[in-house]
Motif scaffolding. Structure first.
Motif, PDB file in Angstrom:
ATOM      1  N   PRO A   1       9.535   3.904  -7.066  1.00  0.00           N
ATOM      2  CA  PRO A   1       9.287   4.375  -5.693  1.00  0.00           C
ATOM      3  C   PRO A   1      10.167   3.689  -4.649  1.00  0.00           C
ATOM      4  CG  PRO A   1       7.517   2.915  -6.406  1.00  0.00           C
ATOM      5  CD  PRO A   1       8.399   3.140  -7.604  1.00  0.00           C
ATOM      6  N   LEU A   2      10.797   2.579  -5.023  1.00  0.00           N
ATOM      7  CA  LEU A   2      11.722   1.938  -4.075  1.00  0.00           C
ATOM      8  C   LEU A   2      13.096   2.578  -4.160  1.00  0.00           C
ATOM      9  CD1 LEU A   2      10.674  -1.801  -4.507  1.00  0.00           C
ATOM     10  CD2 LEU A   2      10.000  -0.181  -2.726  1.00  0.00           C
TER      11      LEU A   2
ATOM     12  N   GLN B   1      12.904   7.368  -2.281  1.00  0.00           N
ATOM     13  CA  GLN B   1      12.013   7.383  -1.128  1.00  0.00           C
ATOM     14  C   GLN B   1      11.943   8.765  -0.495  1.00  0.00           C
ATOM     15  OE1 GLN B   1      12.093   4.011   1.456  1.00  0.00           O
ATOM     16  NE2 GLN B   1      13.009   2.705  -0.108  1.00  0.00           N
TER      17      GLN B   1
ATOM     18  N   ARG C   1       9.403  11.435   5.858  1.00  0.00           N
ATOM     19  CA  ARG C   1       8.266  12.119   6.479  1.00  0.00           C
ATOM     20  C   ARG C   1       8.477  13.633   6.566  1.00  0.00           C
ATOM     21  NH1 ARG C   1       3.178  12.647   7.557  1.00  0.00           N
ATOM     22  NH2 ARG C   1       3.075  10.380   7.669  1.00  0.00           N
TER      23      ARG C   1
ATOM     24  N   THR D   1       0.841  -1.192   0.000  1.00  0.00           N
ATOM     25  CA  THR D   1       0.000   0.000   0.000  1.00  0.00           C
ATOM     26  C   THR D   1       0.878   1.245   0.000  1.00  0.00           C
ATOM     27  OG1 THR D   1      -1.753  -1.116   1.220  1.00  0.00           O
ATOM     28  CG2 THR D   1      -1.693   1.287   1.357  1.00  0.00           C
ATOM     29  N   PRO D   2       0.776   2.104  -1.012  1.00  0.00           N
ATOM     30  CA  PRO D   2       1.648   3.282  -1.044  1.00  0.00           C
ATOM     31  C   PRO D   2       1.069   4.481  -0.317  1.00  0.00           C
ATOM     32  CG  PRO D   2       0.491   3.059  -3.126  1.00  0.00           C
ATOM     33  CD  PRO D   2      -0.052   1.983  -2.208  1.00  0.00           C
ATOM     34  N   GLY D   3       1.917   5.249   0.310  1.00  0.00           N
ATOM     35  CA  GLY D   3       1.553   6.589   0.741  1.00  0.00           C
ATOM     36  C   GLY D   3       1.503   7.499  -0.482  1.00  0.00           C
TER      37      GLY D   3
ATOM     38  N   PRO E   1       5.201   7.660  -2.554  1.00  0.00           N
ATOM     39  CA  PRO E   1       5.476   6.610  -3.531  1.00  0.00           C
ATOM     40  C   PRO E   1       4.421   6.526  -4.633  1.00  0.00           C
ATOM     41  CG  PRO E   1       5.362   5.702  -1.277  1.00  0.00           C
ATOM     42  CD  PRO E   1       5.188   7.167  -1.163  1.00  0.00           C
TER      43      PRO E   1
ATOM     44  N   LEU F   1       7.990  15.220   3.195  1.00  0.00           N
ATOM     45  CA  LEU F   1       6.590  15.292   2.792  1.00  0.00           C
ATOM     46  C   LEU F   1       5.863  16.412   3.542  1.00  0.00           C
ATOM     47  CD1 LEU F   1       5.215  13.413   0.683  1.00  0.00           C
ATOM     48  CD2 LEU F   1       3.905  12.500   2.590  1.00  0.00           C
TER      49      LEU F   1
END
Lengths: 401, 401
Positions: free
Chosen positions: B82-83, B86, B89, B67-69, B72, B92
């Protein structure tokens, strides 16, 4: 960064239960052009209902076109990359007799053979002597001592046995002594690297002593060793998925494969009915259960389409008892295909159905190869099945903010 | 060799326009077994017509089950792995308040908290003080000076604020000071590597001074720092795709994510109508437009199936105005699924429709999850969407002779 790097950090505990039911070799082929596959020919009302209500698809155990043995087939449905974690022949043999291999043990497959007076192989399988004869000879070989090594010997089927070297500094990369043809001398156990030098030396000393022990036996007056291997160093399912997993398998090889990834092995069972009973018995003590059903593969290997159909129907009849336990995620799939038409494992993708309350429905209304083509899971690598199971079980947190 | 190595060398310029419309969290689930998903329940004549005439499919933002935020999810529809890239927090959070992060800045999320007379945390969120109180405290903290570092502070929602360290030699790998539980002392900002030593020292000096500045405040008499991160070093879309890209987003976080891959940010807009208007206004100045629609996700997160349906219908109504601009490639998709049934992001693949004159038609006649299963794009990793868009725009040359 791979899928395990993600699942290691994203997994979280909850009270869910996941059941992975592996019907060995379940994928098949039509016997005649235009006909159904074994799974499509079988009357499977319970599997069909699962597929209709949930999500299905097809799994590629390794890569397109690659036919897996039992090792890679299971490694991948356990969520491990079968190209990264390879299981040597000796290891598979040891697992197949329920031998609990340590991380540093070197497992070797042995064959009794017949040699003439000059040592030349005349029969690589010693006339396929019966298992009882093998057992007697293995008992004799147990008298052999080699300095610095513990040697474990266990009889196998017919002319086969398993040998395990236990000790320090034994690498697993040694050439077979079995030349694969008769009319030549056995080969020497040649190390492929420095770390396996000691292994080769111990094997050579063992072979020399064995030749003495066996010299008056007929026809099994010599032995051949092959498939030297250490078990792959695999992180446990506990480490990579945060699961407490248990295996319920009738046959030792599958218990052994489960042990490689850290599963607890539940007490012995004789058939699928006992397996399902065992599942209920241990329901509160584990959160992941691997249940292995062998006979779909056996029938396929025998080229017996009708028997494989019958075995699939037998399995189907036990689905309600599993559903009655209310697993949060129930998966039914195989480790590879074994079409009766081919009488062997094949590369064809393996049908899978995943049942959970968070499935996005697809148009599949039955469980079978052609319906799985319409399945919402698409065709994916089998190693992604476990992460999907974790997701549906609510056991994976979001990746990234 | 990865897809960017190819697109870097194969991209060529032409006069085409690509529009990527991201309906955040658009993928869903049926609310009831057998029912439609949000997208299937919505009346979407324009999206349906797009799907019927063009090609659709499903995108996996990361890997099956993951499940992506929002980070990603967007990174992947922008065509980046997306790996590999990264987004921490802190980054973002900084993007979420429109902070223009430099490549060497360390972004940190701050919380005001309450501590007792011995420094022990009694409330990690200082009673969730209102945003105006935070703003006043942040203004006080701006008086703090630490040698060799520029410290930027911006208030956030409620008890939150964003801190950015700017200067030379600041690594981003520092442990949180937030212990995640009350009744203990705040942790020290411990560097995880030598490159982050200076960051930790500056953070420690800042915290000591902040304790002085805040000591007579109530309830916010202390602060906690977490999510230390530098922005990932991402090549721009100009570099890897030869595009001149622009973003039209209502919310700052999505403008920030677009900025990370080198998009220009078009002037502020309040809603989808203004976004489409802005698109037309800048049509001649860019060749790639990212338009972000937030409310499908918000409704999903709220667990409001009907509202999500309504928001999808709202979006559908604006499709003709986008088509009227005659984009060479129009893509409608999401950054992840947010089923109202789950009230959160999920791992389910995301519906996508790609419209261009070079589409090979498929059997999809509407835009919805189950129809997308029949779509000609199949189920692919979201990061391949951008190369497909370039191809349909005539912007990728042949690979190899």
């Amino acid at each position: 960064m791979n899928i395990h790097d993600l699942t290691r950090t994203l997994n979280r505990h909850n009270d869910s239960r996941i059941v992975l039911l592996v019907a060995d070799g379940i994928g098949g082929l039509p016997q005649e052009p235009g006909g159904p596959t074994e799974l499509e020919a079988a009357a499977t009302p319970h599997l069909d209902a699962l597929a209709a209500r949930n999500v299905s698809g097809l799994l590629n155990p390794v890569l397109p076109g690659i036919t897996p043995g039992s090792g890679p087939g299971h490694v991948s449905v356990f969520g491990y990359d079968p190209l990264e974690y390879q299981i040597g022949r000796g290891v598979l043999e040891a697992l197949g007799i329920d031998f609990d291999l340590g991380p540093n043990d070197v497992a070797i497959r042995g064959n009794f053979c017949t040699v003439d007076s000059s040592g030349i192989i005349t029969d690589r399988r010693a006339g396929r002597i019966p298992s009882e004869a093998s057992a007697r000879l293995v008992e004799k070989l147990r008298s052999i001592r080699v300095e610095g090594a513990e040697i474990c010997l266990e009889p196998g089927l017919d002319h086969r046995f398993v040998m395990v070297l236990r000790g320090e500094g034994f690498g697993g990369d040694v050439e077979d002594t079995d030349p694969q043809v008769a009319d030549v001398l056995p080969l020497r156990p040649v190390p492929r690297n420095a770390a396996s030098q000691r292994t080769a030396e111990v094997a050579e000393q063992f072979i020399a002593q064995a030749a003495e022990v066996l010299k008056n036996e007929q026809p099994a007056n010599m032995l051949l060793l092959r498939g030297f291997a250490r078990r792959p160093s695999m992180p446990t399912m506990q480490e990579v998925y945060g699961l407490k997993p248990a295996a319920i398998a009738v046959y030792p090889m599958y218990r052994g494969l489960a042990r490689l990834v850290g599963m607890d092995i539940l007490p012995k069972v004789a058939d699928i009915e006992e397996q399902v009973h065992r599942l209920g018995e241990y329901w509160d003590r584990y959160d992941f259960f691997f249940v292995h059903f062998k006979y779909t593969d056996s029938a396929g290997e025998d080229g017996d389409f009708e028997e494989k159909v019958r075995r699939i129907e037998e399995l189907d009849a036990h689905i309600p008892a599993i559903e009655a336990l209310k697993p949060d995620v129930l998966i039914v799939t195989g480790d590879h295909s074994t079409p009766a038409k081919m009488s062997q494992h094949s590369w064809h993708p393996v049908p899978v159905v995943l049942a959970a309350s968070t499935c996005r429905p697809d148009e599949a209304t039955r469980f079978g190869e052609s319906q799985c083509l319409r399945g919402g899971l698409g065709q994916i690598e089998a190693r992604y099945l476990l992460p999907l199971a974790l997701a549906h079980a609510g056991r994976l947190q979001k990746f990234g903010a």
